[in-house]
Write an enzyme that holds these catalytic residues in place. Structure first.
Site, PDB file in Angstrom:
ATOM      1  N   ASP A 276       0.844  -0.995   0.158  1.00 21.03           N
ATOM      2  CA  ASP A 276       0.129  -0.047   0.152  1.00 21.03           C
ATOM      3  C   ASP A 276       0.905   1.219  -0.114  1.00 21.03           C
ATOM      4  O   ASP A 276       0.280   2.179  -0.324  1.00 21.03           O
ATOM      5  CB  ASP A 276      -1.063  -0.061   1.024  1.00 21.03           C
ATOM      6  CG  ASP A 276      -1.996   1.091   1.273  1.00 21.03           C
ATOM      7  OD1 ASP A 276      -2.502   1.268   0.308  1.00 21.03           O
ATOM      8  OD2 ASP A 276      -1.984   2.006   2.023  1.00 21.03           O
ATOM      9  N   ARG A 277       2.232   1.102   0.495  1.00 18.19           N
ATOM     10  CA  ARG A 277       3.230   2.234   0.489  1.00 18.19           C
ATOM     11  C   ARG A 277       3.388   2.923  -1.040  1.00 18.19           C
ATOM     12  O   ARG A 277       3.980   3.779  -0.935  1.00 18.19           O
ATOM     13  CB  ARG A 277       4.295   2.123   1.428  1.00 18.19           C
ATOM     14  CG  ARG A 277       4.014   1.913   2.968  1.00 18.19           C
ATOM     15  CD  ARG A 277       3.274   3.271   3.339  1.00 18.19           C
ATOM     16  NE  ARG A 277       2.872   3.193   4.654  1.00 18.19           N
ATOM     17  CZ  ARG A 277       2.230   4.172   5.434  1.00 18.19           C
ATOM     18  NH1 ARG A 277       2.099   5.310   4.751  1.00 18.19           N
ATOM     19  NH2 ARG A 277       1.836   3.764   6.600  1.00 18.19           N
ATOM     20  N   LEU A 357      -7.845   6.827   1.853  1.00 17.77           N
ATOM     21  CA  LEU A 357      -7.856   7.947   0.943  1.00 17.77           C
ATOM     22  C   LEU A 357      -6.865   7.849  -0.024  1.00 17.77           C
ATOM     23  O   LEU A 357      -6.420   9.063  -0.912  1.00 17.77           O
ATOM     24  CB  LEU A 357      -8.229   9.182   1.610  1.00 17.77           C
ATOM     25  CG  LEU A 357      -9.420   9.363   2.047  1.00 17.77           C
ATOM     26  CD1 LEU A 357      -9.567  10.735   2.820  1.00 17.77           C
ATOM     27  CD2 LEU A 357     -10.683   9.167   1.161  1.00 17.77           C
ATOM     28  N   ARG A 358      -5.788   6.997   0.104  1.00 19.41           N
ATOM     29  CA  ARG A 358      -4.333   7.102  -0.437  1.00 19.41           C
ATOM     30  C   ARG A 358      -4.452   7.068  -2.150  1.00 19.41           C
ATOM     31  O   ARG A 358      -3.970   7.538  -2.735  1.00 19.41           O
ATOM     32  CB  ARG A 358      -3.468   6.065  -0.118  1.00 19.41           C
ATOM     33  CG  ARG A 358      -1.900   6.523  -0.607  1.00 19.41           C
ATOM     34  CD  ARG A 358      -1.165   5.547   0.255  1.00 19.41           C
ATOM     35  NE  ARG A 358      -0.603   6.006   1.670  1.00 19.41           N
ATOM     36  CZ  ARG A 358      -0.723   5.324   2.562  1.00 19.41           C
ATOM     37  NH1 ARG A 358      -1.380   4.183   2.610  1.00 19.41           N
ATOM     38  NH2 ARG A 358      -0.625   5.845   3.775  1.00 19.41           N
ATOM     39  N   GLY A 359      -5.400   6.072  -2.477  1.00 23.45           N
ATOM     40  CA  GLY A 359      -5.698   6.113  -3.663  1.00 23.45           C
ATOM     41  C   GLY A 359      -6.535   7.195  -4.526  1.00 23.45           C
ATOM     42  O   GLY A 359      -5.972   7.638  -5.704  1.00 23.45           O
TER      43      GLY A 359
END
Length: 419
Positions: A276-277, A357-359
């Site tokens: 995910d990073r 919300l990183r996407g």
């Protein structure tokens, strides 16, 4: 007579010896028993009984050598030749993800997964020639930014607050390779043993994370990386700082880098926390077209035969690509994206059940970087369609019974929302 010379020499050295004097080794040799007498800063006399003979040897004389341009050029020529980025055949998805991260490092890096022997490592390392120059504080091991306090080391920030002048120089963005067998001390930093032994002080010796600050950290076969190193990368990637606690020393320094990883999914999966990073995810497949395979083999044979001539033949294309990247980095702050497009991006993420919300953030950044690369100041739906699979593919929840590629799911949802 010799004993008088020895005594007078000793007193002369003792009286005239200063802090910056060179180190002498003096010996008075006599036949019979031998002993050494050590004076200040390495001045030693060896005494033997019998016939006197004075021997004086000078060693460890400090000399100052200024590096010349000729030496620098020679070192540059002796470096291992790198395959030109412009000579990479195919693999457009991987190349685009790498270029977008160079234009906007805040995208958060790229994870490249694919079959073995598809040029993943070659493509990443060929990026070195295209990296632009950045302004850094001279003599700072952490590549501190002279203008952004968030990217300054603590000592540099204290100097700036006191109003001291910061000497600035230009250097190319670093690309640091993180070997699979690296120790935690080498990655994070450790005690400077040399200073501890010679000066008796506790000093910090920076590690790979310090060198990679404001640069690129590349991990080949990242899915085989030891868990303790994965934890270190997760901590630094989350906070942007690396904190070292060693032998009574506590030190923190900025560690913001573009994390690039490559690997073969057949050799093992990547931990979800680390996956995910990565801002973007690129899939690389084996080329099936026979003509294209022949071209790749011929180009590689040309490079192996004469790397210098091969690199020279792509010099013009490399320079054109460098100029395109520099122009894109310059105009990136002026690129705008409409509110309506932002809402649709978030709607795609919500309907795909993307956690966090990183996407959303990465998709917005990547679309703006692509518009800047194309020389435009406004993002279009086509830009979003190009980058959204790479930004969301690895963030979807995996269904073991699902056979369809997650990238196709993203594309289907995109056209459903943007229709």
């Amino acid at each position: 007579m010799a004993s008088i010379i020895g005594a007078s020499s000793t007193s002369l050295f003792t009286s005239r010896h200063t802090k910056h004097s060179p180190s002498f080794s003096s010996s008075t040799t006599l036949s019979g028993k031998c002993c050494w007498r050590k004076l200040n800063d390495g001045i030693r006399f060896r005494l033997k009984s019998g016939r006197n003979r004075l021997g004086l040897a000078i060693r460890n004389v400090a000399t100052q050598v200024n590096p010349t341009e000729q030496v620098k050029n020679l070192a540059k020529e002796n470096q291992r030749p790198v395959y030109p980025f412009a000579a990479i055949v195919g693999q457009d998805e991987m190349k685009l993800c790498l270029l977008l991260n160079v234009i906007d490092p805040k995208i958060g890096g790229v994870m490249i997964m694919g079959d073995r022997g598809t040029g993943k490592s070659t493509t990443v390392r060929s990026l070195v020639d295209l990296l632009p120059e950045i302004r850094v504080v001279s003599g700072d091991p952490f590549n501190s930014d002279p203008e952004d306090p968030e990217l300054m080391a603590l000592e540099v920030r204290e100097k700036a607050l006191r109003g001291e002048e910061l000497h600035v120089s230009f250097t190319k963005i670093n690309m640091v390779d993180l070997p699979l067998g690296a120790t935690e001390d080498r990655v994070c930093g450790t005690i400077d043993i040399e200073k501890a032994l010679t000066e008796g002080v506790k000093a910090f010796e920076p590690g790979l994370l310090a060198k990679a600050n404001r640069g690129i950290l590349y991990v080949d076969e990242v899915n085989l990386l030891d868990d303790h190193l994965v934890d270190v990368l997760l901590d630094s990637a989350a906070s942007g700082w690396n904190t070292v606690e060693r032998e009574g020393i506590s030190i923190s320094h900025p560690a913001r880098f573009i994390l690039i990883g490559s690997g073969n999914p057949e050799e093992g999966e990547l931990r979800p926390q680390l996956l995910d990073r990565f801002g973007m995810h690129a899939q690389v497949g084996t080329v099936r077209d026979a003509e294209l395979r022949v071209k790749i083999v011929e180009e590689r044979a040309r490079f192996d035969r004469n790397p210098k001539d091969f690199r020279e033949s792509y010099k013009e294309e490399q320079e054109k690509l460098q100029q395109q990247i520099s122009a894109a980095r310059s105009c990136l702050p002026q690129v705008q994206i409409d509110h309506d497009l932002r809402v649709k991006i978030s709607k795609v993420c919500a309907e795909l059940n993307v956690d966090g919300l990183r996407g959303d953030i990465v998709t917005n950044r990547a679309a703006k970087a692509l518009a800047a690369l194309k020389g435009r100041d406004k993002v279009t739906a086509e830009d979003i369609a190009t980058v959204i699979p790479n930004c969301l593919r690895h963030r979807l929840r995996k269904d073991p019974l699902e056979s369809i590629d997650s990238g196709l799911l993203v594309i289907e949802k995109f056209y459903e929302v943007f229709s």
